[in-house]
Design a protein around this motif. Structure first.
Motif, PDB file in Angstrom:
ATOM      1  N   THR A   1       0.829  -1.201   0.000  1.00 25.86           N
ATOM      2  CA  THR A   1       0.000   0.000   0.000  1.00 25.86           C
ATOM      3  C   THR A   1       0.862   1.248   0.000  1.00 25.86           C
ATOM      4  N   TYR A   2       1.950   1.234   0.769  1.00 24.04           N
ATOM      5  CA  TYR A   2       2.866   2.372   0.747  1.00 24.04           C
ATOM      6  C   TYR A   2       3.493   2.534  -0.635  1.00 24.04           C
ATOM      7  N   ALA A   3       3.704   1.421  -1.337  1.00 21.41           N
ATOM      8  CA  ALA A   3       4.261   1.508  -2.689  1.00 21.41           C
ATOM      9  C   ALA A   3       3.318   2.265  -3.615  1.00 21.41           C
ATOM     10  N   ALA A   4       2.021   2.038  -3.473  1.00 21.78           N
ATOM     11  CA  ALA A   4       1.058   2.783  -4.282  1.00 21.78           C
ATOM     12  C   ALA A   4       1.103   4.267  -3.942  1.00 21.78           C
ATOM     13  N   ALA A   5       1.365   4.584  -2.662  1.00 16.54           N
ATOM     14  CA  ALA A   5       1.489   5.983  -2.258  1.00 16.54           C
ATOM     15  C   ALA A   5       2.723   6.638  -2.877  1.00 16.54           C
TER      16      ALA A   5
ATOM     17  N   ALA B   1       8.896 -13.070  -0.863  1.00 18.31           N
ATOM     18  CA  ALA B   1       9.103 -14.295  -1.636  1.00 18.31           C
ATOM     19  C   ALA B   1       8.334 -14.294  -2.945  1.00 18.31           C
ATOM     20  N   ASP B   2       7.121 -13.722  -2.947  1.00 13.18           N
ATOM     21  CA  ASP B   2       6.317 -13.675  -4.172  1.00 13.18           C
ATOM     22  C   ASP B   2       6.622 -12.458  -5.026  1.00 13.18           C
ATOM     23  N   VAL B   3       7.355 -11.495  -4.470  1.00 15.71           N
ATOM     24  CA  VAL B   3       7.634 -10.248  -5.175  1.00 15.71           C
ATOM     25  C   VAL B   3       8.945 -10.325  -5.943  1.00 15.71           C
ATOM     26  N   LEU B   4       9.984 -10.875  -5.326  1.00 19.99           N
ATOM     27  CA  LEU B   4      11.316 -10.868  -5.930  1.00 19.99           C
ATOM     28  C   LEU B   4      11.359 -11.510  -7.316  1.00 19.99           C
ATOM     29  N   PRO B   5      10.691 -12.651  -7.563  1.00 21.79           N
ATOM     30  CA  PRO B   5      10.762 -13.230  -8.912  1.00 21.79           C
ATOM     31  C   PRO B   5      10.099 -12.372  -9.979  1.00 21.79           C
ATOM     32  N   ARG B   6       9.281 -11.398  -9.574  1.00 26.66           N
ATOM     33  CA  ARG B   6       8.562 -10.563 -10.543  1.00 26.66           C
ATOM     34  C   ARG B   6       9.267  -9.238 -10.830  1.00 26.66           C
ATOM     35  N   LEU B   7      10.426  -9.024 -10.210  1.00 24.23           N
ATOM     36  CA  LEU B   7      11.186  -7.806 -10.486  1.00 24.23           C
ATOM     37  C   LEU B   7      11.725  -7.843 -11.913  1.00 24.23           C
ATOM     38  N   ARG B   8      11.434  -6.803 -12.673  1.00 29.20           N
ATOM     39  CA  ARG B   8      11.942  -6.711 -14.039  1.00 29.20           C
ATOM     40  C   ARG B   8      12.913  -5.543 -14.201  1.00 29.20           C
TER      41      ARG B   8
ATOM     42  N   ALA C   1       8.456  -1.357  -7.782  1.00 29.21           N
ATOM     43  CA  ALA C   1       8.984  -1.879  -9.047  1.00 29.21           C
ATOM     44  C   ALA C   1       8.058  -2.906  -9.677  1.00 29.21           C
ATOM     45  N   VAL C   2       7.378  -3.707  -8.862  1.00 30.63           N
ATOM     46  CA  VAL C   2       6.489  -4.750  -9.383  1.00 30.63           C
ATOM     47  C   VAL C   2       5.116  -4.184  -9.746  1.00 30.63           C
TER      48      VAL C   2
ATOM     49  N   ARG D   1       7.049   3.075 -14.025  1.00 30.06           N
ATOM     50  CA  ARG D   1       7.452   4.267 -13.266  1.00 30.06           C
ATOM     51  C   ARG D   1       8.796   4.092 -12.583  1.00 30.06           C
ATOM     52  N   CYS D   2       9.309   2.867 -12.555  1.00 28.41           N
ATOM     53  CA  CYS D   2      10.514   2.556 -11.777  1.00 28.41           C
ATOM     54  C   CYS D   2      11.665   2.182 -12.711  1.00 28.41           C
ATOM     55  N   ARG D   3      12.725   2.994 -12.724  1.00 25.95           N
ATOM     56  CA  ARG D   3      13.882   2.717 -13.574  1.00 25.95           C
ATOM     57  C   ARG D   3      14.812   1.692 -12.958  1.00 25.95           C
ATOM     58  N   GLY D   4      14.790   1.567 -11.645  1.00 24.17           N
ATOM     59  CA  GLY D   4      15.653   0.616 -10.957  1.00 24.17           C
ATOM     60  C   GLY D   4      15.335   0.661  -9.476  1.00 24.17           C
ATOM     61  N   VAL D   5      15.674  -0.414  -8.772  1.00 21.05           N
ATOM     62  CA  VAL D   5      15.326  -0.511  -7.360  1.00 21.05           C
ATOM     63  C   VAL D   5      16.546  -0.939  -6.545  1.00 21.05           C
ATOM     64  N   LEU D   6      16.766  -0.234  -5.440  1.00 21.28           N
ATOM     65  CA  LEU D   6      17.855  -0.545  -4.514  1.00 21.28           C
ATOM     66  C   LEU D   6      17.251  -0.927  -3.182  1.00 21.28           C
ATOM     67  N   MET D   7      17.497  -2.169  -2.759  1.00 20.18           N
ATOM     68  CA  MET D   7      17.028  -2.672  -1.475  1.00 20.18           C
ATOM     69  C   MET D   7      18.227  -2.848  -0.551  1.00 20.18           C
TER      70      MET D   7
END
Length: 273
Positions: free
Chosen positions: A74-78, A198-205, A107-108, A113-119
């Motif tokens: 939800t915060y990601a949508a914000a 676990a369900d999000v990481l495989p969907r990172l493009r 990113a998912v 809208r997301c050029r790259g993601v740093l975790m």
């Protein structure tokens, strides 16, 4: 370091933002127990070629307190609401710990809208129960320097404490400005009710980098590596002499990671020319 200068209405309430610079935009979401100031040292080193959009996460800082159990998705949508209001089409998204979860969901959910993601120092596995001392300590002592010193000992590696006592002191001093009730709500959600990635990481493009602290006692690299490998498009790096707060403990490593992400994001576009 330049301070908060924007208040932006989003679907989770009003986010307080420090928006500075005019270059490559990057949204920075902080860890638990910190606010936009976590990224002061990173912003200084990035320089004018970056536009840094540093957020106070709800529960810490000057953003609207969380409305109950709000998950990172939800915060990601914000974050997208924030980009819309700032008229930013695409941005890099960086986050530490809880902020890394938010960044991954951006990113998912909104790959355009997301050029790259740093975790950084991000809990990748589910957090269900556990971490009781941090949860109850925040509930009863959350807006005191006494509690700040205790949290600092659990998060910040000893080499940082010895080499940079001023950074630790600034981290501790910020606790006095936090709303204890709001902070406790956020801490309980993140540390006891998080489904993980676990369900999000495989969907990172988008290009992604996962930074881990070699001395992170909350989420040791040995425990996180199996989950990190689910992100097939991510580079994983371990930062030596770093605990749980890479932007504070190893700001140059964060800068290097962002600049590398920028280069990776530019690569395919250059190849099409």
């Amino acid at each position: 370091m330049t301070a908060l200068n924007r208040r932006i209405r989003t679907r989770v309430g009003t986010l307080a933002v420090a928006d500075h610079g005019s270059g490559e935009p990057v949204v920075m979401w902080p860890s638990l127990f910190s606010d936009h100031r976590l990224y002061d040292l990173v912003t200084e080193r990035l320089g004018p070629q970056w536009r840094t959009i540093r957020v106070d996460g709800p529960g810490f800082g000057r953003s609207t307190p969380p409305r109950g159990d709000v998950q990172p998705a939800t915060y990601a949508a914000a974050v997208v609401d924030l980009l819309d209001e700032l008229d930013v089409d695409q941005s890099f998204v960086a986050g530490c710990s809880w902020g890394g979860q938010v960044a991954a969901h951006v990113a998912v959910q909104s790959p355009n809208r997301c050029r790259g993601v740093l975790m950084m120092n991000t809990p990748l596995a589910p957090s269900v129960g556990g971490h009781r001392p941090l949860i109850f300590g925040t509930r009863w002592l959350g807006s005191t320097s006494f509690w700040g010193r205790g949290v600092a000992r659990s998060m910040i590696a000893e080499p940082t404490t010895r080499a940079h006592p001023g950074r630790v002191a600034d981290f501790v001093a910020a606790f006095r400005s936090f709303d204890r009730t709001a902070a406790a709500t956020t801490v309980q959600t993140v540390l006891a009710r998080s489904p993980g990635l676990a369900d999000v990481l495989p969907r990172l493009r988008a290009p992604a980098t996962i930074l881990m602290g070699a001395q992170d006692r909350l989420y040791p690299p040995a425990d996180a590596m199996a989950q990190a490998q689910r992100a097939v498009n991510a580079t994983v790096a371990i930062v030596q002499s770093c605990g749980h707060l890479a932007p504070l403990e190893a700001p140059q490593s964060v800068v290097d990671a962002l600049e590398s992400l920028r280069d990776r994001a530019a690569g395919p576009a250059d190849a099409r020319r």
